[in-house]
Write a protein that holds these residues in place. Structure first.
Motif, PDB file in Angstrom:
ATOM      1  N   ALA A 417      36.517  -4.229  10.211  1.00  0.00           N
ATOM      2  CA  ALA A 417      37.037  -3.229   9.270  1.00  0.00           C
ATOM      3  C   ALA A 417      38.561  -3.157   9.352  1.00  0.00           C
ATOM      4  CB  ALA A 417      36.442  -1.861   9.567  1.00  0.00           C
ATOM      5  N   ILE A 418      39.174  -2.943   8.207  1.00  0.00           N
ATOM      6  CA  ILE A 418      40.612  -2.651   8.132  1.00  0.00           C
ATOM      7  C   ILE A 418      40.734  -1.185   7.750  1.00  0.00           C
ATOM      8  CG2 ILE A 418      42.759  -3.122   6.897  1.00  0.00           C
ATOM      9  CD1 ILE A 418      41.736  -5.976   6.474  1.00  0.00           C
ATOM     10  N   TYR A 419      41.440  -0.430   8.580  1.00  0.00           N
ATOM     11  CA  TYR A 419      41.516   1.017   8.383  1.00  0.00           C
ATOM     12  C   TYR A 419      42.891   1.373   7.827  1.00  0.00           C
ATOM     13  CZ  TYR A 419      39.712   5.700   9.232  1.00  0.00           C
ATOM     14  OH  TYR A 419      39.197   6.975   9.074  1.00  0.00           O
ATOM     15  N   VAL A 420      42.899   1.979   6.637  1.00  0.00           N
ATOM     16  CA  VAL A 420      44.146   2.351   5.959  1.00  0.00           C
ATOM     17  C   VAL A 420      44.490   3.797   6.298  1.00  0.00           C
ATOM     18  CG1 VAL A 420      45.306   2.611   3.735  1.00  0.00           C
ATOM     19  CG2 VAL A 420      43.697   0.724   4.097  1.00  0.00           C
ATOM     20  N   ILE A 421      45.725   3.996   6.747  1.00  0.00           N
ATOM     21  CA  ILE A 421      46.220   5.335   7.081  1.00  0.00           C
ATOM     22  C   ILE A 421      47.487   5.585   6.286  1.00  0.00           C
ATOM     23  CG2 ILE A 421      47.086   6.839   8.912  1.00  0.00           C
ATOM     24  CD1 ILE A 421      45.519   5.102  10.913  1.00  0.00           C
ATOM     25  N   HIS A 422      47.447   6.582   5.426  1.00  0.00           N
ATOM     26  CA  HIS A 422      48.646   6.921   4.657  1.00  0.00           C
ATOM     27  C   HIS A 422      49.582   7.734   5.544  1.00  0.00           C
ATOM     28  CE1 HIS A 422      51.313   8.397   1.543  1.00  0.00           C
ATOM     29  NE2 HIS A 422      50.724   7.588   0.673  1.00  0.00           N
ATOM     30  N   GLN A 423      50.844   7.369   5.519  1.00  0.00           N
ATOM     31  CA  GLN A 423      51.825   8.053   6.357  1.00  0.00           C
ATOM     32  C   GLN A 423      51.882   9.548   6.036  1.00  0.00           C
ATOM     33  OE1 GLN A 423      56.076   7.721   5.566  1.00  0.00           O
ATOM     34  NE2 GLN A 423      56.382   6.994   7.651  1.00  0.00           N
ATOM     35  N   ASP A 424      51.783  10.361   7.101  1.00  0.00           N
ATOM     36  CA  ASP A 424      51.976  11.805   6.992  1.00  0.00           C
ATOM     37  C   ASP A 424      51.079  12.419   5.921  1.00  0.00           C
ATOM     38  OD1 ASP A 424      53.091  14.212   7.712  1.00  0.00           O
ATOM     39  OD2 ASP A 424      54.755  14.054   6.322  1.00  0.00           O
ATOM     40  N   PHE A 425      49.779  12.083   5.977  1.00  0.00           N
ATOM     41  CA  PHE A 425      48.864  12.509   4.912  1.00  0.00           C
ATOM     42  C   PHE A 425      47.667  13.273   5.465  1.00  0.00           C
ATOM     43  CE2 PHE A 425      45.643  11.733   1.588  1.00  0.00           C
ATOM     44  CZ  PHE A 425      46.358  12.167   0.481  1.00  0.00           C
ATOM     45  N   VAL A 426      46.997  12.703   6.471  1.00  0.00           N
ATOM     46  CA  VAL A 426      45.783  13.302   7.036  1.00  0.00           C
ATOM     47  C   VAL A 426      46.033  13.637   8.498  1.00  0.00           C
ATOM     48  CG1 VAL A 426      43.320  12.942   7.519  1.00  0.00           C
ATOM     49  CG2 VAL A 426      44.343  11.984   5.445  1.00  0.00           C
ATOM     50  N   ARG A 427      45.486  14.760   8.945  1.00  0.00           N
ATOM     51  CA  ARG A 427      45.640  15.148  10.344  1.00  0.00           C
ATOM     52  C   ARG A 427      44.999  14.111  11.258  1.00  0.00           C
ATOM     53  NH1 ARG A 427      47.456  20.202  11.336  1.00  0.00           N
ATOM     54  NH2 ARG A 427      46.614  20.128  13.440  1.00  0.00           N
ATOM     55  N   ILE A 428      45.625  13.898  12.414  1.00  0.00           N
ATOM     56  CA  ILE A 428      45.161  12.886  13.360  1.00  0.00           C
ATOM     57  C   ILE A 428      43.731  13.174  13.808  1.00  0.00           C
ATOM     58  CG2 ILE A 428      45.520  11.993  15.705  1.00  0.00           C
ATOM     59  CD1 ILE A 428      48.521  12.139  15.183  1.00  0.00           C
ATOM     60  N   SER A 429      43.372  14.433  13.963  1.00  0.00           N
ATOM     61  CA  SER A 429      42.006  14.781  14.387  1.00  0.00           C
ATOM     62  C   SER A 429      40.973  14.289  13.384  1.00  0.00           C
ATOM     63  CB  SER A 429      41.883  16.298  14.562  1.00  0.00           C
ATOM     64  OG  SER A 429      42.199  16.981  13.349  1.00  0.00           O
ATOM     65  N   LYS A 430      41.291  14.359  12.088  1.00  0.00           N
ATOM     66  CA  LYS A 430      40.364  13.866  11.063  1.00  0.00           C
ATOM     67  C   LYS A 430      40.318  12.339  11.051  1.00  0.00           C
ATOM     68  CE  LYS A 430      40.596  17.843   7.969  1.00  0.00           C
ATOM     69  NZ  LYS A 430      40.851  18.306   6.585  1.00  0.00           N
ATOM     70  N   ILE A 431      41.468  11.712  11.308  1.00  0.00           N
ATOM     71  CA  ILE A 431      41.468  10.246  11.379  1.00  0.00           C
ATOM     72  C   ILE A 431      40.598   9.784  12.535  1.00  0.00           C
ATOM     73  CG2 ILE A 431      42.915   8.200  11.720  1.00  0.00           C
ATOM     74  CD1 ILE A 431      45.225   9.733  10.453  1.00  0.00           C
ATOM     75  N   ARG A 432      40.710  10.449  13.689  1.00  0.00           N
ATOM     76  CA  ARG A 432      39.878  10.099  14.843  1.00  0.00           C
ATOM     77  C   ARG A 432      38.399  10.235  14.492  1.00  0.00           C
ATOM     78  NH1 ARG A 432      43.464  13.411  18.334  1.00  0.00           N
ATOM     79  NH2 ARG A 432      44.920  12.007  19.398  1.00  0.00           N
ATOM     80  N   ALA A 433      38.047  11.312  13.807  1.00  0.00           N
ATOM     81  CA  ALA A 433      36.644  11.530  13.435  1.00  0.00           C
ATOM     82  C   ALA A 433      36.154  10.414  12.512  1.00  0.00           C
ATOM     83  CB  ALA A 433      36.492  12.889  12.761  1.00  0.00           C
ATOM     84  N   GLY A 434      36.988  10.006  11.541  1.00  0.00           N
ATOM     85  CA  GLY A 434      36.594   8.925  10.630  1.00  0.00           C
ATOM     86  C   GLY A 434      36.416   7.611  11.359  1.00  0.00           C
ATOM     87  N   ILE A 435      37.336   7.290  12.296  1.00  0.00           N
ATOM     88  CA  ILE A 435      37.222   6.048  13.064  1.00  0.00           C
ATOM     89  C   ILE A 435      35.989   6.072  13.948  1.00  0.00           C
ATOM     90  CG2 ILE A 435      38.322   4.695  14.892  1.00  0.00           C
ATOM     91  CD1 ILE A 435      41.015   5.431  13.646  1.00  0.00           C
ATOM     92  N   ASN A 436      35.707   7.216  14.555  1.00  0.00           N
ATOM     93  CA  ASN A 436      34.511   7.323  15.396  1.00  0.00           C
ATOM     94  C   ASN A 436      33.234   7.155  14.580  1.00  0.00           C
ATOM     95  OD1 ASN A 436      35.831   7.678  17.845  1.00  0.00           O
ATOM     96  ND2 ASN A 436      36.009   9.891  17.577  1.00  0.00           N
ATOM     97  N   ASN A 437      33.238   7.658  13.342  1.00  0.00           N
ATOM     98  CA  ASN A 437      32.092   7.433  12.458  1.00  0.00           C
ATOM     99  C   ASN A 437      31.884   5.940  12.224  1.00  0.00           C
ATOM    100  OD1 ASN A 437      31.591  10.162  12.152  1.00  0.00           O
ATOM    101  ND2 ASN A 437      32.760  10.337  10.236  1.00  0.00           N
ATOM    102  N   LEU A 438      32.997   5.233  12.036  1.00  0.00           N
ATOM    103  CA  LEU A 438      32.915   3.793  11.793  1.00  0.00           C
ATOM    104  C   LEU A 438      32.454   3.053  13.048  1.00  0.00           C
ATOM    105  CD1 LEU A 438      33.475   1.913   9.404  1.00  0.00           C
ATOM    106  CD2 LEU A 438      35.796   1.624  10.267  1.00  0.00           C
ATOM    107  N   LEU A 439      32.968   3.468  14.198  1.00  0.00           N
ATOM    108  CA  LEU A 439      32.589   2.808  15.451  1.00  0.00           C
ATOM    109  C   LEU A 439      31.123   3.023  15.788  1.00  0.00           C
ATOM    110  CD1 LEU A 439      35.692   3.625  17.684  1.00  0.00           C
ATOM    111  CD2 LEU A 439      35.092   1.434  16.679  1.00  0.00           C
ATOM    112  N   SER A 440      30.557   4.127  15.305  1.00  0.00           N
ATOM    113  CA  SER A 440      29.144   4.395  15.590  1.00  0.00           C
ATOM    114  C   SER A 440      28.224   3.371  14.937  1.00  0.00           C
ATOM    115  CB  SER A 440      28.776   5.807  15.109  1.00  0.00           C
ATOM    116  OG  SER A 440      28.836   5.890  13.691  1.00  0.00           O
ATOM    117  N   THR A 441      28.753   2.587  13.975  1.00  0.00           N
ATOM    118  CA  THR A 441      27.954   1.553  13.311  1.00  0.00           C
ATOM    119  C   THR A 441      28.130   0.192  13.972  1.00  0.00           C
ATOM    120  OG1 THR A 441      29.705   0.954  11.754  1.00  0.00           O
ATOM    121  CG2 THR A 441      28.266   2.780  11.131  1.00  0.00           C
ATOM    122  N   ASP A 442      28.798   0.169  15.140  1.00  0.00           N
ATOM    123  CA  ASP A 442      29.040  -1.070  15.880  1.00  0.00           C
ATOM    124  C   ASP A 442      29.970  -2.007  15.097  1.00  0.00           C
ATOM    125  OD1 ASP A 442      28.757  -2.623  18.162  1.00  0.00           O
ATOM    126  OD2 ASP A 442      27.155  -3.821  17.286  1.00  0.00           O
TER     127      ASP A 442
END
Length: 490
Positions: A417-442
């Motif tokens: 997966a390539i994860y796109v992060i817009h500069q100064d857009f989403v709180r880091i806590s929400k980004i962590r949650a999204g990445i963890n959701n992705l990691l849960s799929t191996d």
């Protein structure tokens, strides 16, 4: 010395970021300063009006004459007096003690036949002179004037126990005050309150800028998310006269900023040199809508096709399909080449060939949008696997993984997966949650892309930077996680 320079450089970058965030915050929350200014300005105006009590002051100025010596002429005693500046100074300094001793106060009260002093007394002198001023201040101008007259009569007797015999020569006669000595300036009070309100508002804006936990630099990706930012894509601002396809944020748009095109060339080179022949399928996702994942997926596909790579671009967002719109394709610019229906649900797969850009599209559409049906991606992996031998790369644009669960069902069909992060857009806590959701799929995270970057390195504007983190080559890299693919980010 190198470490010191790096530290200074990083501090300068963050200072510039916080200053920029402050300006953005002020542009967004300027009304807070206005609200506080109006509130405190209005409060100080009303409070000053309600609490204002006028007071009146009457004053008299004298020259001080002090007895110097006693002489006897023809059996008659006589005294000589002289003007003394030191005595005026001494009277001013001893005046509070004279009042505290109650000698003067009792004399005035007896003289006026009152039980308490209806005005306050004060004394002053002009430095270097024998000029002495006695003042009375009170709420009633007439009684204040009478207190002063009584003080003038009784003060020499009260002071003689301290400084000896005195003689006063009045040079300024007291009068009854006709206007308050403490005239209230309501406008000044309101302006002072408004200034305090603006300062409070600016402080809150500054607090907002400092406490915002978002990704601002590529270094934040590594430090906060333990992932590598493989590229930084600059924010693009078009000129006002540009319209239509001239405003397309596409790798094929020759009128776009050169920094934007160069950033995708670098990303393409990293991508090609960091993948193996077995790695062909990549999903492109983000935490929230508006971070530019579709634009990233489209431009990555276009940049790969520009070096004669055979690419299939998949639009798997059945709720908000946008790849065709992002490509600015007219109806006659893409041709339907295949169509199939899912065996497990209502998804229809349509394959198109785009004319002129050497790119194939695969769209996932809901057959009947009026029905509330379950969306099943069970056959997507089999369909994608069927294309592996045909294409060099398959880029899948997915819905945001922090918003809906579709991305988690689509992810197993990809190699990474390539994860796109817009500069100064989403709180880091929400980004962590999204990445963890992705990691849960191996699913392995190939890397992150910092999109819409206004700040990179130490300069502001359309900057771009590419700290790769690892030397890219032909091997298989697991950016950020090594062998622990399932480790959550905390």
């Amino acid at each position: 010395m190198s470490n010191t320079n790096n530290t200074v450089s990083e501090n300068n970058k963050y200072f510039a970021i916080y200053f920029t965030d402050f300006l953005k915050g002020f542009k967004k929350f300027w009304w807070i300063c206005v609200v506080f200014a109006l509130m405190l300005g209005g409060y100080r105006f009303v409070d000053g009006y309600r609490s204002y009590v006028p007071v009146y002051t009457s004053s008299a100025t004298f020259t001080i004459i002090t007895q110097s010596s006693q002489s006897t002429i023809s059996g008659i005693s006589s005294f000589s007096f002289y003007y003394d500046a030191n005595t005026a100074s001494q009277l001013t300094e001893t005046f509070p003690h004279i009042l505290q001793s109650n000698i003067l106060q009792e004399a005035i009260c007896n003289d006026m036949k009152v039980s308490y002093l209806p005005a306050s007394l004060s004394a002053s002198y002009v430095s270097g002179t024998n000029l002495f001023t006695l003042s009375a201040t009170g709420k009633d101008p007439v009684k204040t004037y009478e207190v002063l007259l009584s003080a003038i009569d009784n003060y020499p007797d009260a002071a003689k126990y301290v400084v000896g015999n005195l003689k006063f020569e009045m040079i300024e006669t007291p009068v009854i005050a006709s206007s308050p000595s403490n005239r209230h300036n309501y406008i000044s009070n309101a302006a002072e309150g408004a200034a305090i309100g603006i300062i409070i508002g600016l402080f809150l804006v500054l607090l907002y800028a400092v406490l915002r936990k978002t990704v601002r630099l590529k270094e934040d990706v590594k430090r906060e998310l333990n992932l590598e930012a493989i590229a930084s894509i600059p924010r693009i601002v078009f000129k006002k006269y540009q319209s239509g396809k001239d405003r397309a944020v596409l790798f094929t748009n020759e009128k776009i900023e050169s920094e934007f095109l160069e950033s995708y060339r670098v990303l393409r080179n990293i991508f090609v040199n960091s993948t193996t022949e077995d790695e062909k399928v990549f999903i492109v996702t983000s935490t929230a809508p508006g971070e530019g994942k579709t634009t990233t997926a489209v431009n990555l596909a276009l940049s790969l096709s520009s070096i004669n790579k055979k690419v299939l671009l998949v639009d798997s967002d059945v709720h908000h399909p946008s790849v065709i719109d992002a490509l600015y394709l007219e109806a006659d610019e893409y041709k339907l080449t295949d169509k199939m229906k899912s065996s497990y649900g209502s998804i229809v797969y349509k394959q198109f060939h785009c004319k002129g850009i050497n790119l194939d599209l695969l769209t996932l559409e809901i057959e009947d949008t009026k029905k509330n049906v379950n969306i099943d991606f069970s056959d997507l992996q089999g369909i994608i696997d069927g294309y592996r031998s045909t294409y060099d790369y398959i880029i899948i644009d997915t819905p945001p993984c922090g918003l809906v669960s579709d991305a988690m069902y689509i992810a197993p069909a990809a190699d990474a997966a390539i994860y796109v992060i817009h500069q100064d857009f989403v709180r880091i806590s929400k980004i962590r949650a999204g990445i963890n959701n992705l990691l849960s799929t191996d699913t392995r995270i190939f890397g992150c892309i910092l999109n819409g970057a206004e700040m990179s390195g130490t300069r502001y504007g359309y900057g771009y930077g590419y700290g790769y983190g690892h030397k890219y080559g032909s091997g298989k890299h697991k950016y950020g996680y090594g062998e622990k693919k399932h480790e959550k980010i905390h």
